[in-house]
Each structure stands twice: as structure tokens, then as C-alpha cells.
Design a protein around this motif. Structure first.
Motif, mmCIF file in Angstrom:
data_model
loop_
_atom_site.group_PDB
_atom_site.id
_atom_site.type_symbol
_atom_site.label_atom_id
_atom_site.label_comp_id
_atom_site.label_asym_id
_atom_site.label_seq_id
_atom_site.Cartn_x
_atom_site.Cartn_y
_atom_site.Cartn_z
ATOM 1 N N ILE A 1 -2.300 -10.719 -1.904
ATOM 2 C CA ILE A 1 -1.788 -11.771 -2.676
ATOM 3 C C ILE A 1 -0.518 -11.090 -3.268
ATOM 4 O O ILE A 1 -0.446 -9.947 -4.002
ATOM 5 C CB ILE A 1 -2.914 -12.168 -3.824
ATOM 6 N N TYR A 2 0.383 -11.692 -2.951
ATOM 7 C CA TYR A 2 1.833 -11.320 -3.515
ATOM 8 C C TYR A 2 1.991 -11.650 -5.094
ATOM 9 O O TYR A 2 2.136 -12.926 -5.173
ATOM 10 C CB TYR A 2 2.959 -11.668 -2.592
ATOM 11 N N TYR A 3 2.443 -10.689 -5.786
ATOM 12 C CA TYR A 3 2.530 -11.047 -7.122
ATOM 13 C C TYR A 3 3.735 -10.716 -7.827
ATOM 14 O O TYR A 3 4.418 -9.647 -7.301
ATOM 15 C CB TYR A 3 1.288 -10.223 -7.898
ATOM 16 N N GLU B 1 8.044 -8.067 -3.763
ATOM 17 C CA GLU B 1 9.578 -7.440 -3.348
ATOM 18 C C GLU B 1 9.417 -6.406 -2.504
ATOM 19 O O GLU B 1 10.172 -6.426 -1.517
ATOM 20 C CB GLU B 1 10.542 -7.460 -4.652
ATOM 21 N N ASP B 2 8.642 -5.247 -2.772
ATOM 22 C CA ASP B 2 8.585 -4.114 -1.646
ATOM 23 C C ASP B 2 7.280 -4.176 -1.150
ATOM 24 O O ASP B 2 7.060 -3.056 -0.393
ATOM 25 C CB ASP B 2 8.915 -2.900 -2.695
ATOM 26 N N GLY B 3 6.386 -4.950 -1.426
ATOM 27 C CA GLY B 3 5.017 -5.101 -0.723
ATOM 28 C C GLY B 3 4.048 -3.885 -1.020
ATOM 29 O O GLY B 3 2.930 -3.683 -0.232
ATOM 30 N N ASP C 1 1.687 -17.430 -5.964
ATOM 31 C CA ASP C 1 2.937 -17.616 -5.105
ATOM 32 C C ASP C 1 2.885 -17.449 -3.471
ATOM 33 O O ASP C 1 3.217 -18.280 -3.021
ATOM 34 C CB ASP C 1 3.908 -16.568 -5.736
ATOM 35 N N SER C 2 2.277 -16.522 -3.194
ATOM 36 C CA SER C 2 1.998 -16.319 -1.960
ATOM 37 C C SER C 2 0.521 -15.809 -1.534
ATOM 38 O O SER C 2 0.412 -14.549 -2.109
ATOM 39 C CB SER C 2 3.137 -15.625 -1.350
#
Lengths: 136, 266
Positions: free
Chosen positions: A134-136, A29-31, A115-116
Motif C-alpha cells: 500500500i503506497y502511502y 515517492e521513493d518506495g 491512493d494505490s
């Protein structure tokens, strides 16, 4: 005289190419960097455990030098995530003293269960802070 | 006395009207004279070959004898065309580096071909200093085997091989060939190798290129020492050194020297 003698000893650690891919875990969400606890991180074709009961936001995982792909397994309490990376290897003899070194390049994400995942740098270099996000 | 002196001096300096001035040469006459002069001074060029030199490179042979893991055999042949020589070098080189953990070997043949220009064509011994240019090409293969402890992956044995590699480069040369006996010459060549290109390699980056040296360098220097044997097949005299044109002195433009000191001492 002593200095001359010291200079003749090559520092092979700086000559040998790195072999670990650097992975950062970010909040989707916020990186921002997010510490993630893994029960263990393993890879196919080896019994070695890369990390065990570790909570970090950045992980370094060694690529398989004998193959052009490595599949990592990320064990969590709620399941297992996978990341399959492909790459090219290039061997060069650094010097007679330091021997050969393998350079990894053209890293690509073959498949994953996160997810991404974003590829930031497709080669390994000591100066780089990360290869994958890796976005978690 | 003074009057006589002035009269003699005036006669030397000023032509009399009775003596006609020599007529200036016409343009055609000047051109004819110039052509005739050039013909006399021009050394005849003889582009018909007269001798073949066959040689063996000695530094590579020395290294082959003294160092393990290195073998080089290189020959040279040249043929003369007036003051130019067409040269071909042909060689084979094998190079290996090894320790307890790895073994790298490199094996191939190479040739260089080009022109040498004799800068001393009038030397009676036929020894000469030269400048030259070459095109060079190497065909080779290399391989590496190594065992290493790769941290989490444990001990692994890895092997890579390149077949049918080619490398090309150009050379600027200078050197000397000195006649030491009737048929024998000793000579050296200093080489500057540049504009290297290499293709055909995949997972293994070649360390050496036979005939070129370190593959990682875009330009390289080299030095070779040859023993050459000559095979003459036609008599060809050493051309005579052309005489330099000496500027003719025009007596009329020179200040006239007094022939009689007494005449100036008035």
C-alpha cells in the motif's frame, strides 16, 4: 527410543496453512517502507481488534475463514480507510492428529480507499514476505 | 592287421562312388515338414468361455470388522477366454476420520475392469499365476465439518461438501489364484495404481478415493485377498503342455566312436 517417541508427535504448526495476509506500507515517492500509525485496524463481521495504537510498516491481518471475502477498516486520526479482499478457500485434512487446514489462494483486491494498492502475491505462504503493498 | 584296420576305417569315412548321396530336400519339402511339425506341436486354442469365478475381498471385510470408521465391501467376477480372463471388481467404501474438533467422511463406489493373463495355462489344478491390467473408476462424495478457534475471528463452525466426484486410474496387477477344493479358489492380487486423475472438487480437497486410497498420491500400491467360487458351465480340458523340440543329432557330424578298442590300439 526417546527420539523415536519424539518423532511420532507431529508438529501441526508447520502443517497448518497460514491465514494472515501480509501488508507493507511504502512511501509513494521513493518506495521505501514507511511506518504508519493506526488508532486501530478492525474487520467487518467481527468485534475483534487486529491492532490498536500501533505504528508499523508491515501488518499481518487474518482473513475470515468462514467467507470468501474480508473487509478491513483502518482507523486513523484523520479518518478511516477500507480494504476489501476476495479469495478462494480450500480445506484439506492434514492428518488425524492435526485435523483440517484452510489454504487461501487467488487473493484479489475488490475495492479500497487508499491512493494505490498493489497485489504482489495472491496466495498465503510462510515463505512470502508480503502479499500487498500500500503506497502511502 | 594294420592294412585291414585302415581299410575298415577308410570304408566308414569315405562314401564310395557307387553309393549315391541322399538328395537335399527342396524348399517346398522343408516348408511342408515345418508346417506339419508345427501342427503337431501347436496346442489348440479354445476361446469359448467355460467358467465364471465369483469372489469376495477379505482384507476389506477384516478392516470393516476391526476398525471403526471404515467399511468396505468388494466383489470380483471373472470369465475365461483361453488363457485370458476378463475381470470386473466392484466395491463400495466408506471412510471417516473424526476427533473432538472435526469430522471428515468419504463415501463411494468403484469398479475396475481389465484382463488377466494366465501364466500357467497347463496346470492340471487350474491354479495360476497371472499378470493383468485394469482401468478403474470411482464415483464418490465427501464432506467435512469442523469447529476451530480462528484467532481474531473467534470460534467458527465450517462445513464443506463435494458431490459427484469422479476419479480414474490404471493398474498393473500380478497375483495368484490357487484351487483349494473342487469349486473354491483363494487368491491374492498385488496392484500398482497409477495415472490417477480426479475431478469435481471445489473447496474441499478429498483425502481418500474409494478403491484407490490416499487422494494426494499420484500412484499407490494395493493388496487384496479373495475367496472365489467357480461356476463351470462347459467342460474344457486343461490343454496338454506342448513338448519342447529336441535337436536331432546328426550321426554323420558326431565323431565316430570306436567299436573295437583293439583297432585303435595299434
Amino acid at each position: 527410543m526417546l527420539c523415536v517417541a519424539c518423532n511420532n508427535i507431529p508438529d501441526c504448526r508447520n502443517e497448518i496453512e497460514p491465514n494472515a495476509v501480509k501488508i507493507s506500507f511504502l512511501d509513494k515517492e521513493d518506495g521505501s517502507l514507511v511506518p504508519i500509525k493506526f488508532d486501530s485496524i478492525r474487520a467487518l463481521n467481527t468485534d475483534s481488534i487486529f491492532y490498536q495504537d500501533t505504528t508499523l510498516s508491515k501488518y499481518e491481518l487474518n482473513l475470515d475463514p468462514s467467507l470468501n471475502r474480508t473487509s478491513f477498516l483502518f482507523y486513523l486520526s484523520q479518518g478511516v480507510d477500507t480494504l476489501d479482499l476476495g479469495y478462494l478457500r480450500n480445506v484439506a485434512v492434514v492428518s488425524e492428529e492435526c485435523g483440517p487446514s484452510i489454504a487461501f489462494s487467488s487473493i484479489a483486491i475488490n475495492k479500497h480507499s487508499f491512493d494505490s494498492v498493489a497485489l504482489k502475491n495472491d496466495f498465503l505462504d510462510r515463505s512470502l514476505s508480503e502479499n500487498l503493498e500500500i503506497y502511502y | 592287421m594294420l592294412t585291414v584296420c585302415f581299410a575298415v576305417f577308410a570304408q566308414e569315412k569315405e562314401p564310395t562312388l557307387a553309393e549315391p548321396k541322399p538328395e537335399a530336400d527342396s524348399e517346398e519339402q522343408v516348408k511342408e515338414k515345418k508346417d506339419e511339425k508345427e501342427k503337431k506341436e501347436k496346442v489348440p486354442r479354445d476361446f469359448k468361455p467355460s467358467v465364471v469365478k465369483l469372489g469376495l475381498e477379505t482384507i476389506g471385510l477384516g478392516r470393516t470388522a476391526t476398525s471403526s470408521g471404515f467399511t468396505q465391501l468388494e466383489g470380483q467376477a471373472d470369465i475365461d477366454f483361453d488363457r485370458y480372463f476378463f475381470v470386473v471388481d466392484l466395491g463400495h467404501e466408506k471412510n471417516s476420520i473424526a476427533n473432538d474438533e472435526f469430522n471428515y467422511s468419504n463415501n463411494g463406489t468403484y469398479f475396475r475392469t481389465g484382463i488377466q493373463i494366465n501364466m500357467m495355462p497347463y496346470n492340471q489344478d487350474r491354479s495360476f499365476f497371472f499378470f493383468g491390467f485394469r482401468y478403474a473408476r470411482s464415483l464418490f462424495s465427501d464432506e467435512i465439518e469442523f469447529i476451530d478457534d480462528f484467532d481474531k475471528w473467534g470460534q467458527k463452525s465450517i462445513e464443506f461438501k463435494n458431490n459427484n466426484l469422479t476419479a480414474t486410474w490404471y493398474e498393473v496387477n500380478m497375483g495368484m489364484k490357487v484351487k483349494v477344493s473342487e469349486r473354491l479358489y483363494f487368491g491374492y492380487t498385488v496392484r500398482y495404481k497409477l495415472n490417477k486423475s480426479m475431478k469435481g472438487f471445489d473447496n474441499l480437497t478429498p483425502r481418500n478415493i474409494p478403491g484407490y486410497g490416499r487422494a494426494g498420491k499420484s500412484s499407490n500400491a494395493g493388496f487384496n485377498y479373495y475367496i472365489l467360487y467357480t461356476i463351470p458351465f462347459r467342460d474344457k480340458p486343461v490343454p496338454p503342455k506342448p513338448k519342447r523340440e529336441h535337436r536331432e543329432r546328426n550321426p554323420s557330424s558326431e565323431p565316430s566312436q570306436p567299436t573295437d578298442l583293439f583297432q585303435r590300439s595299434f
